[in-house]
Design a protein around this motif. Structure first.
Motif, PDB file in Angstrom:
ATOM      1  N   TYR A 109     -41.629 -67.473 -30.138  1.00 11.81           N
ATOM      2  CA  TYR A 109     -40.674 -68.556 -30.050  1.00 11.81           C
ATOM      3  C   TYR A 109     -41.415 -69.790 -29.553  1.00 11.81           C
ATOM      4  O   TYR A 109     -42.322 -69.698 -28.731  1.00 11.81           O
ATOM      5  CB  TYR A 109     -39.560 -68.215 -29.056  1.00 11.81           C
ATOM      6  CG  TYR A 109     -38.530 -67.246 -29.576  1.00 11.81           C
ATOM      7  CD1 TYR A 109     -38.557 -65.902 -29.209  1.00 11.81           C
ATOM      8  CD2 TYR A 109     -37.508 -67.678 -30.418  1.00 11.81           C
ATOM      9  CE1 TYR A 109     -37.604 -65.012 -29.674  1.00 11.81           C
ATOM     10  CE2 TYR A 109     -36.551 -66.795 -30.890  1.00 11.81           C
ATOM     11  CZ  TYR A 109     -36.613 -65.465 -30.523  1.00 11.81           C
ATOM     12  OH  TYR A 109     -35.674 -64.581 -30.990  1.00 11.81           O
ATOM     13  N   THR A 110     -41.016 -70.938 -30.047  1.00  9.82           N
ATOM     14  CA  THR A 110     -41.631 -72.167 -29.542  1.00  9.82           C
ATOM     15  C   THR A 110     -41.291 -72.324 -28.068  1.00  9.82           C
ATOM     16  O   THR A 110     -40.367 -71.667 -27.550  1.00  9.82           O
ATOM     17  CB  THR A 110     -41.126 -73.390 -30.318  1.00  9.82           C
ATOM     18  OG1 THR A 110     -39.726 -73.543 -30.060  1.00  9.82           O
ATOM     19  CG2 THR A 110     -41.374 -73.221 -31.816  1.00  9.82           C
ATOM     20  N   GLU A 113     -37.750 -73.261 -27.639  1.00 11.11           N
ATOM     21  CA  GLU A 113     -36.841 -72.131 -27.860  1.00 11.11           C
ATOM     22  C   GLU A 113     -36.885 -71.167 -26.683  1.00 11.11           C
ATOM     23  O   GLU A 113     -35.858 -70.629 -26.268  1.00 11.11           O
ATOM     24  CB  GLU A 113     -37.221 -71.402 -29.149  1.00 11.11           C
ATOM     25  CG  GLU A 113     -36.930 -72.195 -30.410  1.00 11.11           C
ATOM     26  CD  GLU A 113     -37.490 -71.514 -31.643  1.00 11.11           C
ATOM     27  OE1 GLU A 113     -38.463 -70.731 -31.512  1.00 11.11           O
ATOM     28  OE2 GLU A 113     -36.978 -71.767 -32.756  1.00 11.11           O
ATOM     29  N   ARG A 138     -43.719 -65.402 -22.069  1.00  9.85           N
ATOM     30  CA  ARG A 138     -43.325 -65.628 -23.459  1.00  9.85           C
ATOM     31  C   ARG A 138     -43.584 -64.378 -24.302  1.00  9.85           C
ATOM     32  O   ARG A 138     -42.762 -63.996 -25.154  1.00  9.85           O
ATOM     33  CB  ARG A 138     -44.088 -66.819 -24.031  1.00  9.85           C
ATOM     34  CG  ARG A 138     -43.655 -68.166 -23.449  1.00  9.85           C
ATOM     35  CD  ARG A 138     -44.461 -69.305 -24.029  1.00  9.85           C
ATOM     36  NE  ARG A 138     -44.208 -69.464 -25.464  1.00  9.85           N
ATOM     37  CZ  ARG A 138     -44.883 -70.325 -26.243  1.00  9.85           C
ATOM     38  NH1 ARG A 138     -45.859 -71.070 -25.712  1.00  9.85           N
ATOM     39  NH2 ARG A 138     -44.592 -70.409 -27.525  1.00  9.85           N
ATOM     40  N   GLU A 142     -40.771 -62.132 -26.098  1.00 14.15           N
ATOM     41  CA  GLU A 142     -40.879 -61.838 -27.532  1.00 14.15           C
ATOM     42  C   GLU A 142     -40.726 -60.333 -27.785  1.00 14.15           C
ATOM     43  O   GLU A 142     -40.018 -59.907 -28.707  1.00 14.15           O
ATOM     44  CB  GLU A 142     -42.226 -62.324 -28.059  1.00 14.15           C
ATOM     45  CG  GLU A 142     -42.370 -62.251 -29.563  1.00 14.15           C
ATOM     46  CD  GLU A 142     -41.558 -63.310 -30.289  1.00 14.15           C
ATOM     47  OE1 GLU A 142     -41.180 -63.061 -31.439  1.00 14.15           O
ATOM     48  OE2 GLU A 142     -41.296 -64.375 -29.686  1.00 14.15           O
ATOM     49  N   GLU A 145     -37.086 -59.280 -27.310  1.00 11.41           N
ATOM     50  CA  GLU A 145     -36.251 -59.697 -28.440  1.00 11.41           C
ATOM     51  C   GLU A 145     -36.466 -58.801 -29.655  1.00 11.41           C
ATOM     52  O   GLU A 145     -35.518 -58.418 -30.352  1.00 11.41           O
ATOM     53  CB  GLU A 145     -36.559 -61.145 -28.811  1.00 11.41           C
ATOM     54  CG  GLU A 145     -35.929 -62.164 -27.887  1.00 11.41           C
ATOM     55  CD  GLU A 145     -34.419 -62.142 -27.985  1.00 11.41           C
ATOM     56  OE1 GLU A 145     -33.878 -62.677 -28.973  1.00 11.41           O
ATOM     57  OE2 GLU A 145     -33.772 -61.564 -27.087  1.00 11.41           O
TER      58      GLU A 145
END
Length: 212
Positions: A109-110, A113, A138, A142, A145
């Motif tokens: 994700y950026t 985001e 991050r 990730e 998710e």
């Protein structure tokens, strides 16, 4: 009415028709005509009742068929929606499986985001100021998710299997109801023909036999 409901066939009119035939048998010619007429009217009334029962049963089974078809259409629509979502998730899962082992090559994700979607404990001011810890968080987010998406894919696959079983059951019910209606319509047609034969006026030749 539930599509699983079992509906019974109406009574057969054959017994009533046989009794009507007996009344015109030569063995009954010496019987009291009034009594025979009363008996015939009673049997004809019973025959009409059976015919109405057959018609009512036919309508009832048509209603069952319509309800089963509606439920199957709804299940089919749900299945199509699930298949669409499943294909989307499978594409996302496939993307996840193809990510490289080096974290720089992982499509994350950026940062914007991440800040918007990640839990608060993943993006405190202290963490955002620590480049290394930020990257670890991050990556961890990730992974979380992707695990969530994979679990959702499995749930959708299970729902698909259940819907397929439900559709198969409803299809079998529709086939059974259709065969039942066909049998009812055949019975009603045969009953009507037998009634017509019984109430048909005698022909001239049979009512005025020639004398020798």
């Amino acid at each position: 009415m539930s599509p699983e409901t079992t509906l019974d066939l109406p009574p057969s009119p054959d017994d009533v028709i046989d009794k009507l035939r007996e009344l015109v048998d030569p063995d009954f010619k010496d019987y009291d005509s009034a009594a025979l007429s009363i008996r015939a009217m009673a049997l004809i009334g019973r025959l009409k009742f059976l015919n109405r029962a057959a018609n009512n049963a036919t309508r009832a089974h048509k209603d069952v068929t319509a309800e089963a078809r509606h439920d199957m259409d709804q299940s089919h629509l749900q299945l199509q929606n699930l298949l669409y979502e499943k294909r989307h998730l499978e594409r996302e899962i496939e993307k996840c499986r193809q990510f490289a082992s080096v974290y720089q090559d992982v499509p994350l994700y950026t940062l914007e985001e991440f800040k918007e979607l990640a839990p608060e404990e993943f993006k405190t001011e202290q963490i955002l100021d620590d480049e290394h810890q930020l990257m670890l968080n991050r990556l961890n987010f990730e992974l979380t998710e992707r695990q969530r998406l994979d679990q959702r894919r499995k749930e959708l696959a299970q729902q698909k299997e259940e819907l397929l079983k439900e559709n198969k059951s409803k299809l079998n019910t529709m086939d059974s109801v259709k065969a039942y209606i066909d049998a009812l319509m055949k019975t009603a047609s045969e009953t009507q023909k037998k009634v017509d034969d019984l109430v048909a006026p005698p022909t001239e030749s049979s009512s005025n036999p020639t004398t020798s």
